[in-house]
Design a protein around this motif. Structure first.
Motif, short mmCIF file in Angstrom:
data_model
loop_
_atom_site.label_atom_id
_atom_site.label_comp_id
_atom_site.label_asym_id
_atom_site.label_seq_id
_atom_site.Cartn_x
_atom_site.Cartn_y
_atom_site.Cartn_z
N MET A 1 0.97 -25.10 -75.49
CA MET A 1 -0.28 -24.33 -75.37
C MET A 1 -0.20 -23.42 -74.16
N PRO A 2 -0.61 -22.17 -74.26
CA PRO A 2 -0.52 -21.26 -73.12
C PRO A 2 -1.29 -21.78 -71.94
N ALA A 3 -0.79 -21.47 -70.76
CA ALA A 3 -1.43 -21.94 -69.53
C ALA A 3 -2.78 -21.28 -69.35
N PRO A 4 -3.83 -22.05 -69.00
CA PRO A 4 -5.15 -21.45 -68.77
C PRO A 4 -5.13 -20.49 -67.60
N ALA A 5 -6.05 -19.52 -67.66
CA ALA A 5 -6.06 -18.49 -66.61
C ALA A 5 -6.71 -18.96 -65.34
N TRP A 6 -7.61 -19.98 -65.41
CA TRP A 6 -8.40 -20.31 -64.21
C TRP A 6 -7.62 -21.10 -63.20
N GLY A 70 -13.55 -15.92 -59.26
CA GLY A 70 -14.28 -16.41 -60.41
C GLY A 70 -13.68 -17.65 -61.02
N SER A 71 -12.59 -18.20 -60.45
CA SER A 71 -11.97 -19.40 -60.97
C SER A 71 -12.60 -20.63 -60.35
N PRO A 72 -12.63 -21.78 -61.09
CA PRO A 72 -13.12 -23.01 -60.47
C PRO A 72 -12.28 -23.46 -59.29
N TRP A 73 -11.02 -22.97 -59.25
CA TRP A 73 -10.13 -23.35 -58.15
C TRP A 73 -10.19 -22.35 -57.01
N ALA A 74 -11.15 -21.40 -57.03
CA ALA A 74 -11.25 -20.40 -55.96
C ALA A 74 -11.46 -21.10 -54.62
N GLY A 75 -10.66 -20.75 -53.63
CA GLY A 75 -10.73 -21.37 -52.32
C GLY A 75 -9.73 -22.49 -52.13
N PHE A 76 -9.05 -22.90 -53.22
CA PHE A 76 -8.04 -23.96 -53.13
C PHE A 76 -6.65 -23.33 -53.02
N THR A 77 -5.88 -23.76 -52.06
CA THR A 77 -4.48 -23.35 -51.96
C THR A 77 -3.67 -24.13 -52.97
N PRO A 78 -2.43 -23.68 -53.29
CA PRO A 78 -1.59 -24.47 -54.21
C PRO A 78 -1.39 -25.90 -53.75
N ARG A 179 -12.87 -22.67 -76.45
CA ARG A 179 -13.24 -21.97 -75.20
C ARG A 179 -14.43 -22.63 -74.52
N LEU A 180 -14.31 -23.93 -74.30
CA LEU A 180 -15.39 -24.70 -73.70
C LEU A 180 -15.04 -25.22 -72.32
N THR A 181 -13.98 -24.70 -71.73
CA THR A 181 -13.61 -25.06 -70.36
C THR A 181 -13.76 -23.83 -69.47
N PRO A 182 -13.95 -24.02 -68.18
CA PRO A 182 -14.15 -22.86 -67.30
C PRO A 182 -13.02 -21.85 -67.32
N ASP A 183 -11.79 -22.30 -67.62
CA ASP A 183 -10.66 -21.37 -67.61
C ASP A 183 -10.53 -20.60 -68.90
N THR A 184 -11.10 -21.07 -70.01
CA THR A 184 -10.97 -20.37 -71.30
C THR A 184 -12.28 -19.77 -71.77
N ALA A 185 -13.37 -20.03 -71.07
CA ALA A 185 -14.68 -19.54 -71.52
C ALA A 185 -14.77 -18.03 -71.37
N ASN A 186 -15.64 -17.45 -72.17
CA ASN A 186 -15.91 -16.02 -72.05
C ASN A 186 -16.84 -15.78 -70.87
N ALA A 187 -17.40 -14.57 -70.81
CA ALA A 187 -18.27 -14.25 -69.69
C ALA A 187 -19.55 -15.09 -69.69
#
Length: 752
Positions: A1-6, A70-78, A179-187
């Motif tokens: 499955m393709p990697a999510p964008a978020w 806009g990602s749920p991981w915004a502010g997190f370093t790798p 598309r029910l996760t924060p990384d795959t959801a629409n606007a």
């Protein structure tokens, strides 16, 4: 499955090792492309867009790039994201170990243990196909190893492991597919009614599939399968998945919108925290009381959870649900259970699952409605701010206009006024009034204008009040203004009343300059009068000298006569133009001096003008009410109208004119009818243009008289209107035209 964008930069967490893009086979490339196209189709099965290029699979994916905005991981370093993955893995293993131990000793806790939800959460935090595969392998090995070491029965170990794998994989796949996760959801926000129901549906399908698989394994091995066991197993999967996944999705979606724990919990304050703690204490007390006294007390938890969801933010409600669910699981492992009156353990477990699912649904459904209301209120406030800014801009524009603008309601009350109107009103004796009847307006002769003749009243009655010169008394002297009004809005079916816009233009300086121009035109006329008179005398003398001589010498008299006539016509036309220019300048620039003017009767103004301007015509003057107007202007108006009417009568026909009038709403409607050639339709408006001559009725080369431009100027200066109508031949038995105009009525004579 393709990697999510978020999760950012298409990279796996560092804890799982860096990805190697160069060793991808051609088969993997084809599979990835096929899955990407399948994801683009979505749940509806639509065709993918051809104009969206796919991401090149051969490009190396960096592992140090931060999460996109806009990602749920915004502010997190790798590194922090890797730590988060490790924490979820440890959390899952701890749940597996404690769940197996608790399941051996306390059967009730096995019905609500959140292992299935932790498995879905683990896969959602992993990024990339290989990481997902390693995660599934870790779930299988961990579940099987722990269950085998602690509980030696192979059937239970195998059944639990297969259930965990299927629920984790299918639940993750459905959530991302729909598309029910924060990384795959629409606007659109996930915290809405439709996404919430779809999320419960996805988790329900995965839970039922896991329960069916576990039941099938049990049946294949020869063990007896009871239907209630299938329901308990499916309920355990759904309860566990809902209490772990739904709060995680809600928190991730809120972080995607830029809302953090600090922004959600920070504004609570001391009072908010005390209220939150008090409500939580009530819920715990109700749950505890239901275990020892009455099971019905447990339902007091539902309004407490609903109140928290309605009072606080969704992130606070999610934290409360997770904390309360953890408390219930902990108490259940300690044999503190509800519904003790039931003897069947499985039935207790089903009721406990149903209650917890009802509580979670009520809390998040209330949060969904609260968020939709918040967004709606925010949209309304934004619309109000936009409307307010537009109104402020409109106010700024109207305040910068030199004309005074006033808006009155149908009842005459003032609605609004611009800066110029307020400035003028400040210089009057009464200031800015709240009703149109309290404003004091004067005619140009100084007489006060009756309230029913105010432009606002006329516009309400007729739809439009033509421009009219009026006087306003100010502290700096009398101000000459040109007033006109228009009705803004018609009366609607639900009773909305019309409003009137009144525009007042200061024409004091314009009228003064026009007066000077009128004096100049008078001097021009005097200067041109002598040359024109001399030209006519010389033309008469030439006609006399060109007559046949006494000695019989031949003279071409016809040719000379025609030339002299052309000279005479040209001179007459020049004189008419100069005269009209003078009269028009005086009419448009000079002040209107209204007085009582009698129009009918032997000594009326109509008869006097007719005898002087059209002596060869038969003019029938009916009963015409007196008007309040400038006598000289009305005389010039009648002269132009009568000359125009006689001009349209063919040679050899006696002109017959009829003048009549009637008083209508403080106005005298005057009608002049002739028996001449009817004006064509296209001339009805053209006849009022400047310096336009009416055509001759017999199409001769003789120059026609000037049009009615001056007549319209005179009528409009008196606040009226004028129009031309074509008579039907059947009307009165004669053809012709009719001119209709209106002037202010003079009213009855004092003492009569």
């Amino acid at each position: 499955m393709p990697a999510p964008a978020w999760r950012g930069s298409h990279s796996c967490p560092p804890a799982l090792g860096p990805p190697v893009a160069e060793d991808r086979s051609a088969e993997e490339e084809r599979v990835d492309v096929a899955e990407a196209r399948s994801d683009e189709r979505g749940a509806g099965g639509t065709t993918p867009r051809r104009d969206v290029p796919s991401r090149p699979r051969s490009a190396p994916r960096p592992t140090s790039e931060a999460a996109p905005p806009g990602s749920p991981w915004a502010g997190f370093t790798p590194a922090l994201r890797a730590v988060g993955v490790v924490v979820v893995c440890v959390f899952y293993l701890a749940l597996v170990v404690s769940g197996v131990l608790a399941g051996r000793q306390h059967a009730h806790s096995d019905g609500i243990w959140p292992t299935a939800g932790a498995g879905i959460l683990l896969l959602l935090t992993l990024e990339g196909r290989r990481a997902r595969a390693l995660g599934l392998a870790g779930i299988a090995v961990g579940s099987l190893l722990v269950a085998t070491l602690i509980d030696a029965e192979p059937l239970l170990s195998t059944r639990g492991t297969l259930n965990s794998l299927l629920v984790a994989w299918l639940g993750t796949w459905l959530l991302e597919r729909w598309r029910l996760t924060p990384d795959t959801a629409n606007a659109a926000d996930l915290l809405a009614r439709v996404p919430f129901v779809r999320t419960l549906g996805a988790l329900g399908l995965a839970s039922v599939a896991g329960a069916v698989l576990a039941t099938a394994v049990t049946a294949v091995t020869g063990y007896e399968v009871v239907p209630i066991d299938v329901l308990v197993w499916a309920g355990r999967n759904l309860t566990a998945a809902a209490y772990v996944v739904i709060p995680a999705i809600v928190v991730g979606d809120l972080r995607r919108q830029g809302r953090t724990w600090r922004t959600e919990f920070g504004p609570l304050g001391v009072r908010g925290w005390l209220s939150f703690a008090g409500l939580s204490a009530i819920a715990v007390a109700a749950w505890t009381a239901s275990m020892t006294r009455d099971d019905a007390l447990v339902f007091l938890v539902l309004p407490v959870g609903t109140w928290i969801a309605a009072r606080y933010s969704p992130m606070v409600a999610a934290a409360w649900v997770v904390a309360f669910g953890g408390l219930v699981v902990t108490l259940t492992t300690r044999s503190f259970v509800i519904f003790n009156d039931l003897d069947v353990v499985e039935l207790r477990m089903l009721l406990l699952q149903l209650f917890l699912l009802t509580l979670l649904t009520a809390v998040f459904a209330t949060s969904t409605v609260t968020e939709e209301r918040r967004r709606l209120v925010a949209a309304l406030l934004e619309r109000d701010r936009e409307r307010s800014s537009r109104l402020e801009l409109l106010d700024s524009i109207t305040d910068s206009i030199a004309e005074a603008l006033l808006v009155f309601g149908a009842d005459g009350r003032l609605v609004t006024a611009n800066a110029t109107a307020r400035s003028w009103a400040a210089r009057t004796e009464g200031g800015l009034q709240d009703h149109s009847s309290r404003f004091v307006l004067h005619r140009m002769d100084g007489e006060r204008l009756p309230p029913e003749e105010y432009p606002s009243r006329r516009a309400l009655r007729d739809g439009l009040a033509p421009p009219q010169d009026l006087l306003i008394d100010t502290s700096l002297g009398r101000l000459t203004v040109q007033a006109q009004a228009v009705r803004l809005r018609e009366r609607t079916a639900w009773g909305e009343e019309s409003q009137v816009l009144v525009v007042l233009t200061d024409v004091s300086e314009v009228r003064a300059r026009a007066k000077k121009l009128s004096g100049f035109a008078g001097r021009v006329r005097d200067d041109l009068a002598d040359p024109l008179t001399a030209a006519r005398d010389w033309a008469a003398l030439a006609r006399t000298h060109l007559a046949p001589a006494a000695d019989g010498k031949p003279v071409d008299a016809a040719r000379a006569g025609r030339a002299v006539e052309r000279i005479d016509l040209a001179l007459v036309r020049m004189g008419d133009l100069v005269e009209e220019l003078l009269v028009r300048t005086r009419v448009e620039a000079g002040p209107v001096k209204p007085e009582r003017v009698e129009l009918d009767g032997f000594l009326g103004l109509v008869r006097q003008v007719a005898d002087g301007e059209v002596p060869g015509a038969r003019v029938r003057v009916g009963q015409v009410p007196a008007v309040s107007a400038d006598r000289e202007m009305v005389a010039e108006l009648l002269a132009q109208l009568l000359r125009s009417a006689v001009h349209r009568v063919s040679d050899g026909t006696t002109p017959v004119l009829a003048v009549s009038g009637a008083e209508v709403a403080s106005r005298v409607v005057l009608t002049i009818t002739d028996n001449g050639a009817a004006l064509p339709e296209e001339w009805h408006e053209r006849v009022f243009s400047r310096f336009v001559r009416l055509p001759s009725p017999d199409d001769s080369d003789a120059a026609g008289v000037l049009g009615l431009a001056l007549a319209r100027s005179i009528v409009e200066r008196h606040g009226g209107s004028i129009r031309v109508e074509t008579l039907d031949r059947a009307e009165g038995g004669v053809p012709g035209s009719r001119v209709v105009l209106d002037l202010p009525a003079a009213g009855p004579v004092d003492g009569l």
